[in-house]
Design an enzyme around this catalytic site. Structure first.
Site, PDB file in Angstrom:
ATOM      1  N   GLU A  49      12.740 -72.243-115.542  1.00  0.00           N
ATOM      2  CA  GLU A  49      13.279 -71.672-114.309  1.00  0.00           C
ATOM      3  C   GLU A  49      12.388 -70.549-113.805  1.00  0.00           C
ATOM      4  O   GLU A  49      11.592 -69.967-114.569  1.00  0.00           O
ATOM      5  CB  GLU A  49      14.708 -71.159-114.559  1.00  0.00           C
TER       6      GLU A  49
ATOM      7  N   THR B 219      26.291 -73.636-117.846  1.00  0.00           N
ATOM      8  CA  THR B 219      26.274 -72.653-118.926  1.00  0.00           C
ATOM      9  C   THR B 219      27.331 -71.572-118.696  1.00  0.00           C
ATOM     10  O   THR B 219      27.944 -71.493-117.630  1.00  0.00           O
ATOM     11  CB  THR B 219      24.899 -71.968-119.021  1.00  0.00           C
ATOM     12  N   VAL B 220      27.475 -70.720-119.695  1.00  0.00           N
ATOM     13  CA  VAL B 220      28.397 -69.587-119.579  1.00  0.00           C
ATOM     14  C   VAL B 220      27.999 -68.686-118.412  1.00  0.00           C
ATOM     15  O   VAL B 220      28.847 -68.236-117.634  1.00  0.00           O
ATOM     16  CB  VAL B 220      28.429 -68.801-120.908  1.00  0.00           C
TER      17      VAL B 220
ATOM     18  N   GLN C 221      20.218 -66.531-114.233  1.00  0.00           N
ATOM     19  CA  GLN C 221      19.694 -66.714-115.584  1.00  0.00           C
ATOM     20  C   GLN C 221      18.183 -66.543-115.661  1.00  0.00           C
ATOM     21  O   GLN C 221      17.670 -65.998-116.632  1.00  0.00           O
ATOM     22  CB  GLN C 221      20.073 -68.100-116.105  1.00  0.00           C
TER      23      GLN C 221
ATOM     24  N   HIS D 257      19.889 -78.909-115.828  1.00  0.00           N
ATOM     25  CA  HIS D 257      20.639 -78.779-117.082  1.00  0.00           C
ATOM     26  C   HIS D 257      22.144 -78.708-116.811  1.00  0.00           C
ATOM     27  O   HIS D 257      22.585 -78.456-115.685  1.00  0.00           O
ATOM     28  CB  HIS D 257      20.182 -77.524-117.826  1.00  0.00           C
TER      29      HIS D 257
END
Length: 212
Positions: free
Chosen positions: A89, A19-20, A28, A16
């Site tokens: 994940e 991300t932040v 994550q 992906h």
């Protein structure tokens, strides 16, 4: 009678977009964080890179960051989209939201011992890499049975990518092994007769100008 199709199915797997939490270097796992603005712009570029590929559909993890990546890709590619939770994940349990630097600072011996377990690495309250390998493999074989002969773009996660690639190349998943997968690349896996093959890892750079 063999229930597995002999006609090969091919999967081009990708991680992906950033991300932040990636920017903050946070783990994550199966929690989620939104794509950064730069990540969204990057994945739009990836869509242009992939526009000439012979994909028939996108198969994605059902986690938000993977689905957001697939949605932006589809503004360019316009493909049918399916999801499979087995492409999520690795579950990092109680270490979700932590940083590896913070874990090393607080309890370096515990983290080192966990990493030395290779395929049996399991964060507290989470799942092992071996479990991720098994469910990722099952997801691709199921997709091959459902869409024999097609070429699919798969949007998933770094842990899943590593488990699939390392499982198919007989790696031990130990800290002293040299890296196998290049960041921001597609990795092709083939499926035929109920078996997976690492057909062409690092087969296509999504962002040729990316620097480690």
């Amino acid at each position: 009678m063999n229930a597995w199709p002999e006609m090969p199915t091919f999967f081009d797997l990708m991680r992906h977009a950033p991300t932040v939490w990636n920017a903050q270097k946070r783990i994550q796992g199966q929690a989620d964080a939104p794509l950064t603005a730069a990540g969204e712009a990057l994945v739009r570029h990836w869509g242009l890179v992939l526009r000439g590929q012979p994909y028939r559909r996108i198969l994605s993890s059902d986690l938000g960051r993977a689905l957001a990546t697939a949605a932006v890709l589809n503004t360019v590619l316009g493909l049918p989209l399916s999801t499979d939770p087995r492409l999520r994940e690795q579950d990092w349990g109680r270490w979700t939201g932590e940083t590896l630097a913070g874990l090393r600072a607080r309890d370096p011996a515990r983290l080192a011992a966990a990493e030395d377990r290779g395929w049996d690495f399991r964060p507290p309250g989470g799942e092992s890499r071996r479990e991720v390998w098994r469910r990722g493999r099952a997801a691709l074989l199921a997709a091959a049975g459902r869409w024999p002969g097609e070429t699919l773009l798969v949007v998933t996660h770094e842990g899943v990518l590593k488990c699939l690639a390392y499982g198919l190349t007989a790696r031990g998943f130990l800290p002293d092994e040299a890296p196998l997968l290049r960041p921001r690349h597609l990795h092709r896996i083939g499926a035929a007769g109920g078996r997976l093959t690492a057909t062409a890892l690092n087969r296509l750079a999504l962002d040729p100008d990316y620097q480690l």
